[in-house]
Design a protein around this motif. Structure first.
Motif, PDB file in Angstrom:
ATOM      1  N   LEU A 163     -40.131  79.500  61.753  1.00  0.00           N
ATOM      2  CA  LEU A 163     -41.499  79.934  61.975  1.00  0.00           C
ATOM      3  C   LEU A 163     -41.750  79.919  63.480  1.00  0.00           C
ATOM      4  N   ILE A 164     -42.060  81.097  64.046  1.00  0.00           N
ATOM      5  CA  ILE A 164     -42.203  81.180  65.503  1.00  0.00           C
ATOM      6  C   ILE A 164     -43.633  81.447  65.953  1.00  0.00           C
ATOM      7  N   GLU A 165     -44.508  81.924  65.031  1.00  0.00           N
ATOM      8  CA  GLU A 165     -45.897  82.151  65.403  1.00  0.00           C
ATOM      9  C   GLU A 165     -46.781  81.987  64.180  1.00  0.00           C
ATOM     10  N   ILE A 166     -48.047  81.711  64.457  1.00  0.00           N
ATOM     11  CA  ILE A 166     -49.009  81.445  63.399  1.00  0.00           C
ATOM     12  C   ILE A 166     -50.331  82.122  63.760  1.00  0.00           C
ATOM     13  N   ALA A 167     -51.021  82.607  62.750  1.00  0.00           N
ATOM     14  CA  ALA A 167     -52.296  83.289  62.981  1.00  0.00           C
ATOM     15  C   ALA A 167     -53.381  82.283  63.367  1.00  0.00           C
ATOM     16  N   PRO A 168     -54.330  82.708  64.190  1.00  0.00           N
ATOM     17  CA  PRO A 168     -55.431  81.820  64.567  1.00  0.00           C
ATOM     18  C   PRO A 168     -56.225  81.396  63.323  1.00  0.00           C
ATOM     19  N   LEU A 197     -47.001  75.878  54.892  1.00  0.00           N
ATOM     20  CA  LEU A 197     -45.920  75.055  54.344  1.00  0.00           C
ATOM     21  C   LEU A 197     -46.162  74.645  52.892  1.00  0.00           C
ATOM     22  N   ALA A 198     -47.392  74.329  52.545  1.00  0.00           N
ATOM     23  CA  ALA A 198     -47.690  73.930  51.165  1.00  0.00           C
ATOM     24  C   ALA A 198     -47.517  75.092  50.182  1.00  0.00           C
ATOM     25  N   GLN A 199     -47.516  76.330  50.689  1.00  0.00           N
ATOM     26  CA  GLN A 199     -47.388  77.505  49.827  1.00  0.00           C
ATOM     27  C   GLN A 199     -45.934  77.967  49.675  1.00  0.00           C
ATOM     28  N   MET A 200     -45.035  77.334  50.402  1.00  0.00           N
ATOM     29  CA  MET A 200     -43.629  77.774  50.395  1.00  0.00           C
ATOM     30  C   MET A 200     -42.783  76.872  49.502  1.00  0.00           C
ATOM     31  N   GLU A 201     -41.729  77.443  48.951  1.00  0.00           N
ATOM     32  CA  GLU A 201     -40.816  76.678  48.098  1.00  0.00           C
ATOM     33  C   GLU A 201     -39.766  75.946  48.925  1.00  0.00           C
ATOM     34  N   PHE A 202     -39.679  76.220  50.195  1.00  0.00           N
ATOM     35  CA  PHE A 202     -38.754  75.522  51.098  1.00  0.00           C
ATOM     36  C   PHE A 202     -39.478  75.292  52.418  1.00  0.00           C
TER      37      PHE A 202
END
Length: 173
Positions: free
Chosen positions: A3-8, A17-22
């Motif tokens: 993960l290199i960027e995230i929305a404001p 992270l809580a929505q991902m299976e890994f």
């Protein structure tokens, strides 16, 4: 995956992270995405991409003794801009103990007609003080005619090539 960027406004733990299976790798340089991506309307990228600071338009290559002036997409609308060009060229080349070869890119260049005389006088000054030889190019026939005519009336070399390759070749002749 990293993960290199995230929305404001997004919470890394809850919203991603809580929505991902890994659990992906998290970049130590995790960046915030440009908020304009998520806004309605224009992002204003054209103006941002075409606005290159004047000092970054002037580059000297000591190995080739070549000064490159990139006036691509430059609009001259004020006499202060002409003064800034003269000053910055002086700062870059005035400390050298010799003159340089110069190549100027006039692609998409525009100048207010009432400033053309002042601009060409500035050109005459820097050519005389700093350049051994200068060449110019633009794909615009209008700019070639406009700048070429103005240079010619001041006994400066009026020829402007239509591409960079020919302009560089003429410097080496």
């Amino acid at each position: 995956m990293e993960l290199i960027e995230i929305a404001p406004g997004i919470d890394l733990e809850l919203d991603i992270l809580a929505q991902m299976e890994f659990r992906p790798q998290i970049s130590p340089q995790l960046k915030l995405m440009d908020a304009r991506i998520f806004s309605e309307g224009s992002m204003g990228l054209r103006a941002e991409l075409q606005t290159l600071p004047l000092d970054r338009r002037l580059t000297y290559d000591a190995g080739q003794n070549l000064f490159f002036v990139n006036f691509d997409n430059l609009e001259i609308r004020r006499t202060e801009q002409i003064d800034d060009i003269r000053r910055l060229i002086g700062e870059k080349l005035g400390k050298l103990d010799h003159k340089v070869y110069a190549i100027i890119n006039y692609d998409n260049f525009s100048i207010a007609p009432e400033l053309l005389d002042a601009y060409v006088e500035m050109v005459r000054d820097v050519v005389t003080r700093y350049y051994t030889r200068v060449t110019r190019y633009t794909t615009s026939a209008f700019t070639r005619a406009q700048i070429g005519d103005a240079l010619s009336t001041r006994q400066l070399s009026p020829h402007i090539f239509d591409n960079q390759g020919d302009a560089l070749a003429s410097l080496k002749d």
